[in-house]
Enzyme design. Structure first.
Site, PDB file in Angstrom:
ATOM      1  CB  THR B 167      -0.908   0.006   1.247  1.00  0.00           C
ATOM      2  OG1 THR B 167      -1.680  -1.193   1.238  1.00  0.00           O
ATOM      3  CG2 THR B 167      -1.827   1.207   1.261  1.00  0.00           C
ATOM      4  CB  VAL B 170       0.096   2.031  -4.107  1.00  0.00           C
ATOM      5  CG1 VAL B 170      -0.971   2.825  -4.846  1.00  0.00           C
ATOM      6  CG2 VAL B 170       0.206   0.616  -4.672  1.00  0.00           C
ATOM      7  CG  HIS B 171       0.950   6.920   0.389  1.00  0.00           C
ATOM      8  ND1 HIS B 171      -0.121   7.773   0.377  1.00  0.00           N
ATOM      9  CD2 HIS B 171       1.872   7.493   1.205  1.00  0.00           C
ATOM     10  CE1 HIS B 171       0.136   8.816   1.143  1.00  0.00           C
ATOM     11  NE2 HIS B 171       1.344   8.681   1.665  1.00  0.00           N
ATOM     12  CB  ILE B 172       5.925   6.231  -2.057  1.00  0.00           C
ATOM     13  CG1 ILE B 172       5.987   6.138  -0.527  1.00  0.00           C
ATOM     14  CG2 ILE B 172       7.153   6.961  -2.606  1.00  0.00           C
ATOM     15  CD1 ILE B 172       7.134   5.281  -0.019  1.00  0.00           C
ATOM     16  CB  ALA B 175       3.373  11.323  -3.233  1.00  0.00           C
TER      17      ALA B 175
END
Ligand code: HEM
Ligand code: SF4
Ligand code: SF4
Lengths: 326, 241
Positions: B167, B170-172, B175
Site C-alpha cells: 500500500t 502505491v502511496h509513495i 505522490a
C-alpha cells in the site's frame, strides 16, 4: 559450532552451505524410557560438560526440578504418574499405576522447525550427522525458533537474549565421544551410536517389552518431522502423550509452513513488481503535471494571477505584478 | 508559472505534517527491519538499524510509535475518507486516471478513491500489526501467549506487513506521479488550480473560508476570528496540530 564444513542445512540461507565433508554417518541418541530410574545423572552431566549453572529453584512438591527447560537447563526429567492397562498375567481390563519418567530435550529433528523459522542466517545449522546446533553468535533473539519447534524446546536466555537448547554435545561427538548424558547414565537407559544401530537396538528393546506383557511398546522416531536423532523406546507407544505431553504426531505446524513457505518469495516478488510497475508507469505515461491557473480557471478574474487586488497586499508581492501579466 | 505566482491554499497544518513525516520515518524503519526477518535476501537491511540484533530490539518499539501517530491521523481524517457516490464513478474510470486523462472525471472530495483505499488498508493493517506484533514480542510479551497463537500471529503479521508495504509503495508512487502533491505535505499548501483540478468538491468547500480564498500563506493571521470558523472537527487546517 564445531564443524563448519559438513553443514547440510543453515537457517535463512538460500544457497548451499559448505558441506564437502559430509560423508559421515547419521548419529542418534536412544532413550529407553522403560529403563530410566529418574536419577537425573544426565541432567547433572549436561550442566557439568556444558558449564551451565541454572538458578537454584524451589521445591514444587514434585520430582521435576527444575520444572521446565531453560537457557541453562538443556535437559530435564519429566515425571508423570498415570493409570495404564495392567501388564501382569490375566490382567484383562485391570489398571495399574505407572510412573513414567521422560528425559526431555531437543529431538534433533531431520526436518527441524526451529531452523525453518529462524530468520538469522547461520544461527541454526544442521550437520550431516543429523545434529541440529544453535550458533548463538548469529542469534538475534527473536524467538522464531520457539515458534517453529513442534516440541517446545528452545529457550531465550534472560542474560543475553540468545536462544539455547541441547547441542547433542556436538563438540564431543565431533571428536568421537558420546554425549555427556549418555556417559553418565547408570542404567544404560541412554545409548548413542549410528542411527541405524540405534534403530536396531530399539527394535530389540521393543521385543523385550512385548514379551514382558506390554500391549503397545514402540520406538518414537516421528516421521512427521522426518524422524529424529533423539529417539525414545516407550512402553506405551500408542499414547506418547502419557509421557508428560510428548506429541503423538509431531510435525512442523501448517501455520509455520504457511508463514515460512512459498508465501514469502511470492509476497516479496509482488512487492518488487509493485515498485517496478510504478516506475514503468511513470516512464510510459508520465506524471500528472501541476495544472496552471489558465488551464483550470480560464479567464476567471480571481485567478488571473497578475491582477490580484484584494486590498490587502502589503507590498511583499509587488514584485510579481509586472512579470505576471502574461 | 511558479507556485509563488499562483494562489495557494492550506491542505495540511504543521501538526499533520509533522505527524505524517514521523509516521513515514517510522514506517520506513519498520519495513527495513521487518523485511530483514521476512526473507533471507533482505537480511542485510537490518544493518540500517544498527545490525540485526538492534533491528530485532527496536522494531516493535518503533511499531508502537507508528501506531500511536497513526491513530491521531486516522481519527482526524476518517470523515474525509468515507466513500461517496462519485467515488464509484471515479473508480470505473480508473483507466482514464492512469492514462492522465483527467478532464472527464467526476468531481471528488478531499481524497480520491485510490487515496481512500490506501487509508482503509492502513486502518486495517496497522492495528493488526500492533496486535500480532505484541503477541510475537520477545522477550516481553510472547511468553504470555500459547505457541499456536504465536504461530498464527506471526503468519498474520507477515501478511499484514505485506499489505501495508504494498500500500505504501502505491502511496509513495502516487505522490511522485501527481505533481504538486508532495508540497502539500512538505509545505502544507497546494495551488488553487491543483485543488480545483484534483479535488473539486474539497476546493469548493474550502473556498467558503476567506483565508483559503485569499490564497496566500499568512493571510489568515490577519484575522484571529477566522480560527473560530475553522473549528469543524477533524479539520486539518491551521488548527490541526
Ligand atoms: C505496530 C506495531 C508493531 C509491532 C509491535 C511489531 C512487532 C514485531 C515483532 C515483535 C516482530 C518479530 C521480530 C522482532 O522481534 O523484532 C516483527 C516482525 C516483522 N514486522 Fe513488525 N511490528 C509492528 C509493526 C510493523 C509494521 C508497520 C510493519 C510493516 C512495515 C512490520 C513488518 C514486520 C515484518 C515484515 C516482520 C517480519 C515478519 C516475518 O518474519 O515473517 N511490523 N514485528
Ligand atoms: S526438537 Fe525443536 S529445537 Fe530440537 S531440532 Fe527439533 S525443532 Fe529444533
Ligand atoms: S532466537 Fe536466535 S536461533 Fe531462535 S530463531 Fe531467532 S535468531 Fe534463530
Amino acid at each position: 559450532m564445531v564443524n563448519s564444513q559438513n553443514i547440510v542445512a543453515r537457517s535463512a540461507t538460500t544457497l548451499p552451505a559448505p558441506h564437502v565433508r559430509d560423508d559421515v554417518v547419521e548419529v542418534a541418541k536412544l532413550i529407553d524410557v522403560s529403563r530410566c530410574i529418574g536419577c537425573k545423572a544426565c541432567q547433572v552431566a549436561c550442566m557439568e560438560w556444558n558449564d551451565l549453572r541454572d538458578d537454584v529453584g524451589e521445591c514444587h512438591g514434585v520430582y521435576d526440578n527444575p520444572m521446565d527447560l531453560s537457557a541453562e537447563s538443556w535437559t530435564v526429567m519429566r515425571f508423570n504418574e498415570v493409570d495404564v492397562d495392567a501388564v501382569h498375567d490375566n490382567a484383562e481390563g485391570d489398571k495399574e499405576l505407572a510412573w513414567l519418567i521422560r528425559k526431555d530435550g531437543c529431538m534433533h529433528c531431520a526436518e527441524p522447525g526451529c531452523l525453518e523459522a529462524c530468520p538469522a542466517p547461520g544461527a541454526i545449522v544442521k550437520y550431516a550427522n543429523g545434529i541440529v546446533d544453535f550458533d548463538s553468535n548469529n542469534c538475534i533473539g527473536c524467538g522464531y525458533c520457539i515458534t517453529g519447534c513442534p516440541f517446545d524446546i528452545p529457550r531465550i536466555s534472560e542474560k543475553d537474549s540468545k536462544s539455547y537448547k541441547c547441542t547433542l554435545c556436538s563438540d564431543r561427538v565431533a571428536v568421537g565421544l558420546e554425549p555427556a548424558c549418555v556417559k553418565a547414565c547408570p542404567t544404560n537407559c541412554i545409548e548413542f551410536g549410528s542411527k541405524k544401530d540405534m534403530l536396531a537396538r530399539a527394535e530389540k528393546r521393543v521385543n523385550d517389552l512385548q514379551q514382558r506383557g506390554y500391549a503397545h511398546p514402540g520406538v518414537y522416531d516421528p516421521q512427521g518431522v522426518g524422524g529424529t536423532h533423539v529417539m525414545y523406546v516407550l512402553s506405551h507407544a500408542d499414547q506418547p502423550g502419557l509421557y508428560s505431553g510428548l506429541p503423538k504426531d509431531p510435525r512442523i505446524s501448517p501455520m509455520v509452513s504457511a508463514w515460512k513457505g512459498v508465501t514469502k518469495p511470492i509476497m516479496s516478488a509482488i512487492l518488487g513488481i509493485t515498485a517496478f510497475a510504478g516506475f514503468f508507469h511513470f516512464i510510459t505515461k508520465g506524471p500528472k503535471e501541476e495544472p496552471t491557473d489558465e488551464e483550470v480557471f480560464g479567464d476567471d478574474e480571481d485567478h488571473n494571477s497578475g491582477d490580484r487586488d484584494d486590498g490587502q497586499d502589503d507590498g511583499r508581492h509587488q514584485h510579481s505584478h509586472e512579470e505576471d501579466r502574461s | 508559472m511558479s507556485i509563488r505566482k499562483q494562489k495557494t491554499m492550506q491542505r495540511y497544518g504543521p501538526g499533520t505534517r509533522a505527524n505524517h513525516w514521523g509516521m513515514a520515518i517510522a514506517f520506513i524503519l519498520l519495513a527495513l527491519s521487518g523485511l530483514a526477518f521476512f526473507q533471507p535476501q533482505f537480511f542485510f537491511l537490518s544493518n540500517t538499524l544498527g545490525g540485526p540484533v538492534w533491528a530485532r530490539v527496536l522494531h516493535p518499539f518503533i511499531g508502537v510509535v507508528l501506531f500511536m501517530l497513526f491513530v491521531i491521523i486516522a481519527v482526524r481524517q476518517y470523515r474525509h475518507n468515507l466513500l461517496m457516490e462519485n467515488d464509484v464513478k471515479w473508480m470505473k474510470q480508473i483507466g482514464d486516471v492512469l492514462n492522465n486523462r483527467d478532464d472527464n472525471l467526476p468531481p471528488i472530495g478531499k481524497y480520491n478513491p485510490g487515496q481512500k483505499m490506501v487509508f482503509w488498508a492502513l486502518v486495517v493493517s496497522i492495528p493488526v500489526l500492533l496486535l500480532t506484533g505484541v503477541i510475537m514480542w520477545r522477550p516481553w510479551f510472547a511468553g504470555f501467549f500459547p505457541i499456536p497463537l504465536i504461530r498464527f500471529a506471526s503468519l498474520v503479521h507477515a501478511l499484514a506487513a505485506f499489505v501495508a508495504i504494498a500500500t505504501i509503495i502505491v502511496h509513495i508512487y502516487a505522490a511522485i506521479w501527481v505533481k504538486g502533491s508532495i508540497r502539500a505535505m512538505t509545505r502544507g499548501r497546494v495551488t488553487h488550480a491543483w485543488a480545483k483540478h484534483h479535488h473539486p468538491l474539497w476546493y469548493e468547500e474550502e473556498m467558503e473560508k476567506p483565508e483559503q480564498r485569499a490564497g496566500e500563506e499568512g493571510k489568515e493571521q490577519h484575522d484571529s476570528q477566522l480560527n473560530r470558523s475553522m473549528e469543524s472537527p477533524g479539520h486539518d487546517g491551521r488548527t490541526s496540530g
